[in-house]
Design a protein around this motif. Sequence first.
Motif, PDB file in Angstrom:
ATOM      1  N   GLU A 231      -4.835  -2.744 -18.062  1.00 54.97           N
ATOM      2  CA  GLU A 231      -4.342  -3.342 -16.810  1.00 54.97           C
ATOM      3  C   GLU A 231      -3.920  -2.262 -15.820  1.00 54.97           C
ATOM      4  OE1 GLU A 231      -0.992  -5.721 -18.054  1.00 54.97           O
ATOM      5  OE2 GLU A 231       0.334  -3.985 -18.118  1.00 54.97           O
ATOM      6  N   CYS A 232      -3.855  -2.659 -14.539  1.00 50.32           N
ATOM      7  CA  CYS A 232      -3.407  -1.741 -13.488  1.00 50.32           C
ATOM      8  C   CYS A 232      -1.913  -1.489 -13.620  1.00 50.32           C
ATOM      9  CB  CYS A 232      -3.593  -2.374 -12.108  1.00 50.32           C
ATOM     10  SG  CYS A 232      -5.269  -2.631 -11.626  1.00 50.32           S
ATOM     11  N   VAL A 233      -1.470  -0.322 -13.189  1.00 58.05           N
ATOM     12  CA  VAL A 233      -0.038  -0.063 -13.019  1.00 58.05           C
ATOM     13  C   VAL A 233       0.263  -0.353 -11.543  1.00 58.05           C
ATOM     14  CG1 VAL A 233       1.781   1.692 -13.075  1.00 58.05           C
ATOM     15  CG2 VAL A 233      -0.045   1.702 -14.804  1.00 58.05           C
ATOM     16  N   PRO A 234       0.978  -1.456 -11.251  1.00 60.72           N
ATOM     17  CA  PRO A 234       1.125  -1.888  -9.851  1.00 60.72           C
ATOM     18  C   PRO A 234       1.633  -0.797  -8.911  1.00 60.72           C
ATOM     19  CG  PRO A 234       1.926  -3.589 -11.318  1.00 60.72           C
ATOM     20  CD  PRO A 234       1.615  -2.404 -12.185  1.00 60.72           C
ATOM     21  N   LYS A 235       2.605  -0.003  -9.378  1.00 57.40           N
ATOM     22  CA  LYS A 235       3.202   0.976  -8.466  1.00 57.40           C
ATOM     23  C   LYS A 235       2.368   2.243  -8.293  1.00 57.40           C
ATOM     24  CE  LYS A 235       7.890  -0.668  -8.771  1.00 57.40           C
ATOM     25  NZ  LYS A 235       9.197  -0.594  -9.403  1.00 57.40           N
ATOM     26  N   ALA A 236       1.248   2.350  -9.021  1.00 61.19           N
ATOM     27  CA  ALA A 236       0.428   3.566  -8.923  1.00 61.19           C
ATOM     28  C   ALA A 236      -0.158   3.742  -7.523  1.00 61.19           C
ATOM     29  CB  ALA A 236      -0.684   3.524  -9.959  1.00 61.19           C
ATOM     30  N   GLU A 237      -0.532   2.633  -6.889  1.00 61.74           N
ATOM     31  CA  GLU A 237      -1.046   2.666  -5.513  1.00 61.74           C
ATOM     32  C   GLU A 237      -0.493   1.438  -4.807  1.00 61.74           C
ATOM     33  OE1 GLU A 237      -2.841   5.019  -4.245  1.00 61.74           O
ATOM     34  OE2 GLU A 237      -3.935   5.958  -5.914  1.00 61.74           O
ATOM     35  N   SER A 238      -0.132   1.580  -3.533  1.00 61.64           N
ATOM     36  CA  SER A 238       0.346   0.393  -2.823  1.00 61.64           C
ATOM     37  C   SER A 238      -0.143   0.384  -1.384  1.00 61.64           C
ATOM     38  CB  SER A 238       1.874   0.314  -2.877  1.00 61.64           C
ATOM     39  OG  SER A 238       2.433   1.445  -2.265  1.00 61.64           O
ATOM     40  N   VAL A 239      -0.180  -0.815  -0.819  1.00 62.82           N
ATOM     41  CA  VAL A 239      -0.627  -1.004   0.561  1.00 62.82           C
ATOM     42  C   VAL A 239       0.432  -1.806   1.310  1.00 62.82           C
ATOM     43  CG1 VAL A 239      -2.341  -2.157   2.031  1.00 62.82           C
ATOM     44  CG2 VAL A 239      -3.097  -0.903  -0.003  1.00 62.82           C
ATOM     45  N   ALA A 240       0.813  -1.323   2.481  1.00 69.32           N
ATOM     46  CA  ALA A 240       1.768  -2.035   3.332  1.00 69.32           C
ATOM     47  C   ALA A 240       0.994  -2.976   4.248  1.00 69.32           C
ATOM     48  CB  ALA A 240       2.575  -1.046   4.161  1.00 69.32           C
ATOM     49  N   ALA A 241       1.308  -4.271   4.173  1.00 70.03           N
ATOM     50  CA  ALA A 241       0.628  -5.264   5.014  1.00 70.03           C
ATOM     51  C   ALA A 241       1.644  -5.925   5.931  1.00 70.03           C
ATOM     52  CB  ALA A 241      -0.055  -6.312   4.142  1.00 70.03           C
ATOM     53  N   VAL A 242       1.237  -6.090   7.183  1.00 68.62           N
ATOM     54  CA  VAL A 242       2.115  -6.683   8.185  1.00 68.62           C
ATOM     55  C   VAL A 242       1.356  -7.787   8.900  1.00 68.62           C
ATOM     56  CG1 VAL A 242       2.885  -6.159  10.536  1.00 68.62           C
ATOM     57  CG2 VAL A 242       3.700  -4.763   8.633  1.00 68.62           C
TER      58      VAL A 242
ATOM     59  N   ALA B 109       0.134   3.572   0.652  1.00 68.95           N
ATOM     60  CA  ALA B 109      -0.847   4.621   0.936  1.00 68.95           C
ATOM     61  C   ALA B 109      -1.710   4.235   2.127  1.00 68.95           C
ATOM     62  CB  ALA B 109      -1.726   4.849  -0.288  1.00 68.95           C
ATOM     63  N   GLU B 110      -1.789   2.938   2.405  1.00 65.73           N
ATOM     64  CA  GLU B 110      -2.519   2.415   3.559  1.00 65.73           C
ATOM     65  C   GLU B 110      -1.595   1.430   4.258  1.00 65.73           C
ATOM     66  OE1 GLU B 110      -5.770   2.450   4.842  1.00 65.73           O
ATOM     67  OE2 GLU B 110      -6.453   4.061   3.526  1.00 65.73           O
ATOM     68  N   ALA B 111      -1.728   1.326   5.580  1.00 62.84           N
ATOM     69  CA  ALA B 111      -0.959   0.339   6.335  1.00 62.84           C
ATOM     70  C   ALA B 111      -1.934  -0.486   7.171  1.00 62.84           C
ATOM     71  CB  ALA B 111       0.055   1.032   7.242  1.00 62.84           C
ATOM     72  N   VAL B 112      -1.821  -1.805   7.035  1.00 66.79           N
ATOM     73  CA  VAL B 112      -2.759  -2.698   7.715  1.00 66.79           C
ATOM     74  C   VAL B 112      -1.972  -3.805   8.413  1.00 66.79           C
ATOM     75  CG1 VAL B 112      -4.814  -4.150   7.456  1.00 66.79           C
ATOM     76  CG2 VAL B 112      -4.413  -2.286   5.833  1.00 66.79           C
ATOM     77  N   ALA B 113      -2.329  -4.081   9.669  1.00 70.46           N
ATOM     78  CA  ALA B 113      -1.662  -5.148  10.414  1.00 70.46           C
ATOM     79  C   ALA B 113      -2.646  -6.254  10.755  1.00 70.46           C
ATOM     80  CB  ALA B 113      -1.055  -4.593  11.699  1.00 70.46           C
ATOM     81  N   ALA B 114      -2.200  -7.502  10.586  1.00 71.69           N
ATOM     82  CA  ALA B 114      -2.980  -8.665  11.015  1.00 71.69           C
ATOM     83  C   ALA B 114      -2.363  -9.179  12.315  1.00 71.69           C
ATOM     84  CB  ALA B 114      -2.947  -9.755   9.952  1.00 71.69           C
TER      85      ALA B 114
ATOM     86  N   GLU C  31      -5.690  -6.498   1.030  1.00 74.32           N
ATOM     87  CA  GLU C  31      -6.981  -6.261   0.366  1.00 74.32           C
ATOM     88  C   GLU C  31      -7.894  -5.376   1.214  1.00 74.32           C
ATOM     89  OE1 GLU C  31      -7.722  -6.789  -2.740  1.00 74.32           O
ATOM     90  OE2 GLU C  31      -5.738  -7.661  -3.011  1.00 74.32           O
ATOM     91  N   THR C  32      -7.775  -5.475   2.539  1.00 71.69           N
ATOM     92  CA  THR C  32      -8.528  -4.585   3.426  1.00 71.69           C
ATOM     93  C   THR C  32      -8.112  -3.136   3.169  1.00 71.69           C
ATOM     94  OG1 THR C  32      -8.637  -6.323   5.090  1.00 71.69           O
ATOM     95  CG2 THR C  32      -9.042  -4.095   5.865  1.00 71.69           C
ATOM     96  N   GLY C  33      -6.804  -2.930   2.967  1.00 69.62           N
ATOM     97  CA  GLY C  33      -6.295  -1.590   2.664  1.00 69.62           C
ATOM     98  C   GLY C  33      -6.745  -1.102   1.294  1.00 69.62           C
ATOM     99  N   PHE C  34      -6.702  -1.999   0.293  1.00 73.74           N
ATOM    100  CA  PHE C  34      -7.133  -1.597  -1.051  1.00 73.74           C
ATOM    101  C   PHE C  34      -8.622  -1.260  -1.082  1.00 73.74           C
ATOM    102  CE2 PHE C  34      -3.193  -3.627  -2.712  1.00 73.74           C
ATOM    103  CZ  PHE C  34      -2.739  -2.537  -3.443  1.00 73.74           C
ATOM    104  N   ALA C  35      -9.429  -2.003  -0.317  1.00 76.26           N
ATOM    105  CA  ALA C  35     -10.868  -1.706  -0.284  1.00 76.26           C
ATOM    106  C   ALA C  35     -11.085  -0.285   0.237  1.00 76.26           C
ATOM    107  CB  ALA C  35     -11.593  -2.728   0.592  1.00 76.26           C
ATOM    108  N   ALA C  36     -10.337   0.090   1.281  1.00 81.78           N
ATOM    109  CA  ALA C  36     -10.469   1.440   1.849  1.00 81.78           C
ATOM    110  C   ALA C  36      -9.985   2.491   0.851  1.00 81.78           C
ATOM    111  CB  ALA C  36      -9.677   1.527   3.148  1.00 81.78           C
TER     112      ALA C  36
END
Length: 362
Positions: free
Chosen positions: A75-86, A134-139, A351-356
Amino acid sequence: MARPGTEELRRRNRAALLEQLHRHGPQTRAELTEALGLNRSTIATIATDLAESGHIQETTGRSTGSAGRPSTLVECVPKAESVAAVEIRADRVRFALFGLGGEVLERAESPLLTGVEGPAAAEAAAALVGGSGAEAVAAVPGLVDAGAVAHSTELGWTGRDVAADLAAATSREWRVVDTATAAAVGEWSRGDAHDATRLLYLHGGRGLTAGLVVEGRAQRGGSIQLGHIVVEPGGLACACGLRGCLEAEMEAFGYAEDIESATAAAGMGDAAARDGLRRSGEDLGRALGAVVTATGPDEILFGGWLRELYLSAAAPVRSALAETTLPHLRSRLRLRTPVLGEEGPLIGAAETGFAALIDRMR
Ligand SMILES: [Zn+2]
């Protein structure tokens, strides 16, 4: 010495395994072997790599087989990578920090004053997000192209470079997608729309927008100003300067404020409310005919208050759409409502951030 390309292949396999776990959750090594089409020893090698880098862990998980012997799950370790979504709305900014695998690690929101300008909204987002992810994405609701909002009825913005506003407020790079596109990505990746190749999501807010994603990915030019398709030439004046726009003819603002009253009144047999919903459904179906002809989706999701409208007026929507769409385009078309509700845009932004992020690992 390693053959040329071996390290590259290993990197791609690592990204593929991580993507598989991020999207589909914990799996056994045997399941990963089958899903990725790699042999057991390759899976073992890349699993070791990813465990050493802290991205995955192996745990004793669910029981399988008649013996009920617990199998080892990767399984993934959730805190290993994160994306900030707004998500920026007319009245507030919502923020969530998503970990690998889609878990929400943090969540917060703050109110916005009516008529807020881009820089002030960006400051509010900056206060919530800080340096997280690690990525920041705004909707952002509206017509979005290359990080800028060309037009947003919801926010009253025209020609606003939101990516630049956010970058100035936070000293980091941002991706900006329109709310409808973000919701489409969310429904495709974490909702119930994974079978759609070309998914069109309709977002009903104070304005009407649509987003087209292909194989779950946002497309340049996929942000569509649904609300300003003219359905009644010479009709009601729209705030955009045209006449007879869908948004104006449907009186979208009123529905955005209180769709429930209209559908409840129609349900009680109020003739005026029924008539209003029927006409709105027909206008929507007609505008959709143009969008379907131009973009060829295989699934349409009715989000925001358009969900309630569609549930109350599916027949007029469908018949107006049928009158304005070529048979081969509508024969493969599914019309449905989204399953993620209010969370859709935030999940899709993440998910847009995770894809990148995963693309960068390849
Ligand atoms: Zn208009």
